[in-house]
Design a protein around this motif. Sequence first.
Motif, PDB file in Angstrom:
ATOM      1  N   ARG A  20       6.094   8.219   1.378  1.00 17.55           N
ATOM      2  CA  ARG A  20       6.992   7.921   0.255  1.00 17.55           C
ATOM      3  C   ARG A  20       7.063   9.095  -0.728  1.00 17.55           C
ATOM      4  O   ARG A  20       8.119   9.378  -1.300  1.00 17.55           O
ATOM      5  N   LEU A  21       5.911   9.786  -0.936  1.00 22.29           N
ATOM      6  CA  LEU A  21       5.931  10.973  -1.809  1.00 22.29           C
ATOM      7  C   LEU A  21       6.897  12.010  -1.225  1.00 22.29           C
ATOM      8  O   LEU A  21       7.643  12.659  -1.960  1.00 22.29           O
ATOM      9  N   GLU A  22       6.893  12.150   0.108  1.00 23.04           N
ATOM     10  CA  GLU A  22       7.798  13.115   0.763  1.00 23.04           C
ATOM     11  C   GLU A  22       9.256  12.701   0.542  1.00 23.04           C
ATOM     12  O   GLU A  22      10.124  13.531   0.336  1.00 23.04           O
ATOM     13  N   TRP A  23       9.494  11.414   0.565  1.00 25.16           N
ATOM     14  CA  TRP A  23      10.860  10.911   0.399  1.00 25.16           C
ATOM     15  C   TRP A  23      11.335  11.143  -1.034  1.00 25.16           C
ATOM     16  O   TRP A  23      12.467  11.553  -1.281  1.00 25.16           O
ATOM     17  N   VAL A  24      10.437  10.942  -2.023  1.00 21.34           N
ATOM     18  CA  VAL A  24      10.815  11.079  -3.431  1.00 21.34           C
ATOM     19  C   VAL A  24      11.040  12.555  -3.789  1.00 21.34           C
ATOM     20  O   VAL A  24      12.031  12.910  -4.439  1.00 21.34           O
ATOM     21  N   SER A  25      10.137  13.456  -3.369  1.00 26.13           N
ATOM     22  CA  SER A  25      10.230  14.871  -3.790  1.00 26.13           C
ATOM     23  C   SER A  25      10.968  15.737  -2.789  1.00 26.13           C
ATOM     24  O   SER A  25      11.356  16.859  -3.102  1.00 26.13           O
ATOM     25  N   THR A 116      -3.469  -0.067  -9.428  1.00 22.25           N
ATOM     26  CA  THR A 116      -4.009  -0.185  -8.060  1.00 22.25           C
ATOM     27  C   THR A 116      -3.180   0.700  -7.123  1.00 22.25           C
ATOM     28  O   THR A 116      -2.010   1.003  -7.420  1.00 22.25           O
ATOM     29  N   PRO A 117      -3.749   1.070  -5.957  1.00 28.02           N
ATOM     30  CA  PRO A 117      -2.971   1.848  -4.988  1.00 28.02           C
ATOM     31  C   PRO A 117      -1.695   1.122  -4.557  1.00 28.02           C
ATOM     32  O   PRO A 117      -0.639   1.724  -4.433  1.00 28.02           O
ATOM     33  N   GLN A 118      -1.784  -0.195  -4.354  1.00 32.68           N
ATOM     34  CA  GLN A 118      -0.611  -0.965  -3.919  1.00 32.68           C
ATOM     35  C   GLN A 118       0.490  -0.915  -4.984  1.00 32.68           C
ATOM     36  O   GLN A 118       1.672  -0.751  -4.664  1.00 32.68           O
ATOM     37  N   ALA A 119       0.094  -1.023  -6.263  1.00 34.83           N
ATOM     38  CA  ALA A 119       1.095  -0.952  -7.333  1.00 34.83           C
ATOM     39  C   ALA A 119       1.733   0.434  -7.367  1.00 34.83           C
ATOM     40  O   ALA A 119       2.932   0.573  -7.623  1.00 34.83           O
ATOM     41  N   PHE A 120       0.945   1.482  -7.072  1.00 34.03           N
ATOM     42  CA  PHE A 120       1.534   2.830  -7.050  1.00 34.03           C
ATOM     43  C   PHE A 120       2.533   2.954  -5.897  1.00 34.03           C
ATOM     44  O   PHE A 120       3.582   3.581  -6.041  1.00 34.03           O
ATOM     45  N   ARG A 121       2.217   2.320  -4.771  1.00 35.74           N
ATOM     46  CA  ARG A 121       3.160   2.309  -3.653  1.00 35.74           C
ATOM     47  C   ARG A 121       4.474   1.658  -4.103  1.00 35.74           C
ATOM     48  O   ARG A 121       5.566   2.158  -3.820  1.00 35.74           O
ATOM     49  N   ASN A 122       4.358   0.532  -4.835  1.00 44.88           N
ATOM     50  CA  ASN A 122       5.561  -0.156  -5.317  1.00 44.88           C
ATOM     51  C   ASN A 122       6.345   0.727  -6.290  1.00 44.88           C
ATOM     52  O   ASN A 122       7.568   0.727  -6.312  1.00 44.88           O
ATOM     53  N   PHE A 123       5.588   1.489  -7.108  1.00 44.37           N
ATOM     54  CA  PHE A 123       6.238   2.406  -8.053  1.00 44.37           C
ATOM     55  C   PHE A 123       7.050   3.456  -7.291  1.00 44.37           C
ATOM     56  O   PHE A 123       8.202   3.746  -7.633  1.00 44.37           O
TER      57      PHE A 123
END
Length: 315
Positions: A20-25, A116-123
């Motif tokens: 997801r980081l790759e998709w965002v940046s 939490t890691p899961q909340a960061f994934r949702n972010f």
Amino acid sequence: MSVQPPDGAHPQLAVDIVDRLEWVSGLYPGYRRAHAKGSCYRAVFLPTGAAAEYTTAAHLQGDPVPATVRFSNFSGNPYIWDRTRSARGLSVAFHLPGGVATDLVSVSQPVFVAATPQAFRNFLEAAEPNMFTGSPDPEVVRRYATEHAEAMRGLRAVKNTPIPVSYATIRYWAVHAFIWLDKMRRRTAVRYRWEPEAGVQQLSDERASEKSPTYLSDELADRLASTTVAFQLKVQIAEPGDPTDDCTVLWPNDRAEITAGRLLVTGPVEDQAKWDRRMFDPTRLVPGIELSDDPVLRFRGQVYSVSHGRRTQGK
Ligand code: HEM
């Protein structure tokens, strides 16, 4: 040296988040999936000895410790313009005898956007660029903020991040709680902050618009040629009941604070490529310091390993 294993490993979530980081940046093979643009410098840490009452950690006792630091911009895009309003990083590797190192990884905001890691994934899901506009959908981001009230302080800090005069004029926080252990194994929860000796200085939007895309590293080179770049390591000491498991919450301002030492940045490292390949890992600790129960802190080593694995294979 120990890299403390997380309580619950989340290998699939770590891979999902890096995707997801790759998709965002955007995907930039060979670069970090966050904080891609940065440079490394030689430094020395001069402990005051004030921390020795609370921790046996070797780098916080009294003798000077050689260090390597990396200043960075938050984005996973290595070509991002320095005048962008976004978080900056200061990572420090303290080098101890016997090839042992311990790391302290900090950013220019005191709290994170997820508990939490899961909340960061949702972010990250909310921050994904819309395929037609190329920008995050404001409605989706608003929904994330409504569903995650705890994220508001971090989101506000991101929005209001100052555009700095220099990497040397930023306050950096390690964000999470860590646990210090003294000779009697007594435990104290602490939080770290680097205070710039040059003071906090930021640019107006107008001044920032005149700056070059690489002004932060250029400015640091000029500054190092003529003056000392220094930070003081301030450590906030928790009181019983202060939460250690939530990096979206600050401790009260009136908590006791000590100055654990002074970091002097002396010049660029000679082998920039070697040091840039290194993984600065907030879970790389030495005896006298342990991870707190913060689930984001305990997760970070896993996700950084996925990013490090990809970039060192040229992916
Ligand atoms: C779940 C939460 C987080 C995720 C998924 C995440 C993700 C990442 C990734 C993938 C990297 C690149 C690692 C590498 O390739 O070496 C990175 C670097 C970095 N992160 Fe995080 N991060 C998280 C939380 C935080 C927090 C709370 C901070 C605040 C201190 C932070 C500060 C940094 C900094 C300063 C770097 C650059 C390290 C360097 O200079 O090598 N991150 N992060």
